[in-house]
Enzyme design. Structure first.
Site: not given
Length: 411
Positions: A162, A302, A313, A334, A339, A399
């Site tokens: 991502c 994010h 975050e 998002k 996403h 990830f």
């Protein structure tokens, strides 16, 4: 000598619209791109998650028939966004050897791969399409754009989950600074709304299971958040030296002032809860731009709407900005788009550019009760960013512990 690099073109196809302008307008209007999936395989396979943020228009409605037949959906989205951005930039006259593509995807041609496997099992090897491998390759979207625009300075693909398309923008900045290109078209695309990724993400408890209320399922920073909403689409930005842009009389949206990439080396899916490497990426980006944390006027976070990701975050932001983070307008877009995985950073960078250009931070929808553990100034309605110089960052984490951050200034 450091070159000034600017954004001169934008393009997108997303759950909010068929173009960058439509997507931005829907974002400001507080719309959600999430809806129930009506495909028969949802019930046939008893998927636990029955909704997603699908592209608002079909790629096949915007491409020639031969293009849709020879391109995976991830490449179809890339070509649509790339063409829009190129046209928006005024179709720059640039030598092919000075034009580069820096693209990205998180998963690649998953539809092509799994459809071909079904064909092989059910109908035999003679019925497998000869274009299967070129269509499923992760570099397929970049190649589609590169061939369409005759880019010969290099066609690059980043695959870092991502964080992919934010890293692609960092690469674009570095490639221009190093003199390898004058113009780069950068961004990312994803088309993974397929039963297998949905089942897999659901199995790891990453997806929201609000099947009865898809439009409000993505809830960044909300105390009731339960996972992200899978989205699809693409976004592209044309970036070039200011000298090159001004010489051709180009319209300039914003200045791309740099970016940074770090890694957690912590866990294959979970972020480092302390956010130390993410914080290092933000600090390096700000310092590399010759700015200080006090210069940051806006953050596109994010913010996936996962219980652990949003906290991690926030911890990283607190490390960087200290108590000052309490008063920086933060948008978590998002919530509207879902996403887009490997395409997320690109569309969020595009939204950051538009926020600076129009001096308005876009809203975060679906935030009804903010998590008391997350003390951010989250923008829940379009908010004016004020006059004077503006500086913003856009964060992406993926990830594998990938962290990527880019920064922009207004012009």
């Amino acid at each position: 000598m450091t070159k000034k690099i600017v954004v001169t073109g934008i393009g997108a196809i997303s759950p909010l619209g068929a173009t960058a302008a439509d997507s931005w307008a829907a974002l400001l209007a507080g719309e959600s791109g999430a809806s129930a999936l009506l495909q028969p395989w949802v019930e046939e396979l008893a998927l636990p998650v029955k909704f997603a943020a699908q592209s608002r228009v079909l790629a096949s409605d915007l491409l020639e028939r031969h293009e849709t037949k020879r391109l995976d959906p991830s490449s179809q989205f890339a070509l649509i966004a790339g063409r829009e951005a190129w046209a928006d930039a005024g179709q720059p006259e640039v030598e092919p050897e000075r034009l580069m593509v820096d693209w990205s995807t998180g998963i690649g041609g998953v539809w092509t791969l799994l459809d071909a496997w079904d064909t092989l099992r059910e109908r035999g090897p003679r019925r497998v399409l000869p274009m299967t491998v070129p269509m499923l390759m992760p570099n397929g979207p970049a190649a589609a754009i590169g061939m369409d625009l005759h880019a010969r300075a290099g066609i690059h693909t980043v695959v870092s989950a991502c964080a992919s398309s934010t890293e692609a923008l960092v690469n674009a900045y570095n490639h221009i600074q190093s003199g390898l290109a004058d113009v780069v078209i950068a961004g990312g695309s994803e088309a993974a709304i397929h039963p297998l990724p949905i089942a897999s993400f659901a199995a790891m408890q990453a997806l929201s299971k609000r099947n009865d209320e898809p439009a409000t399922a993505s809830r960044p920073y909300d105390i009731s958040r339960d996972g992200f909403v899978l989205g699809e689409g693409a976004a592209a930005l044309v970036v070039e030296t200011e000298e090159h842009a001004k010489a051709r009389g180009a319209h300039i949206y914003a200045e791309l002032v740099g970016g940074s990439v770090t890694s957690d080396a912590y866990h294959i899916t979970a972020p480092d809860p302390e956010g130390s490497a993410a914080a290092r990426a933000m600090k390096a980006t700000i310092e590399g731009a010759g700015a200080s944390v006090s210069d940051v006027n806006h953050i596109n976070a994010h913010a996936t709407s996962t219980p652990v990701g949003d906290i991690a975050e926030y911890n990283a932001l607190r490390r960087v900005f200290g108590d000052a983070v309490d008063s920086i307008p933060v948008s978590a877009t998002k919530a509207s788009t879902g996403h887009l995985l490997g395409g997320a950073g690109a569309i969020e960078a595009l939204f950051t550019v538009k926020a600076l250009q129009e001096r308005v931070a876009p809203p975060t929808i679906n935030l009804t009760q903010q998590d008391p553990e997350i003390g951010l100034d989250v923008v829940t309605a379009p908010r004016e960013l004020g006059a004077g110089d503006l500086f913003a960052i856009s964060n992406s984490f993926g990830f594998g512990g990938h962290n990527a951050v880019v920064a922009f200034r207004n012009v």
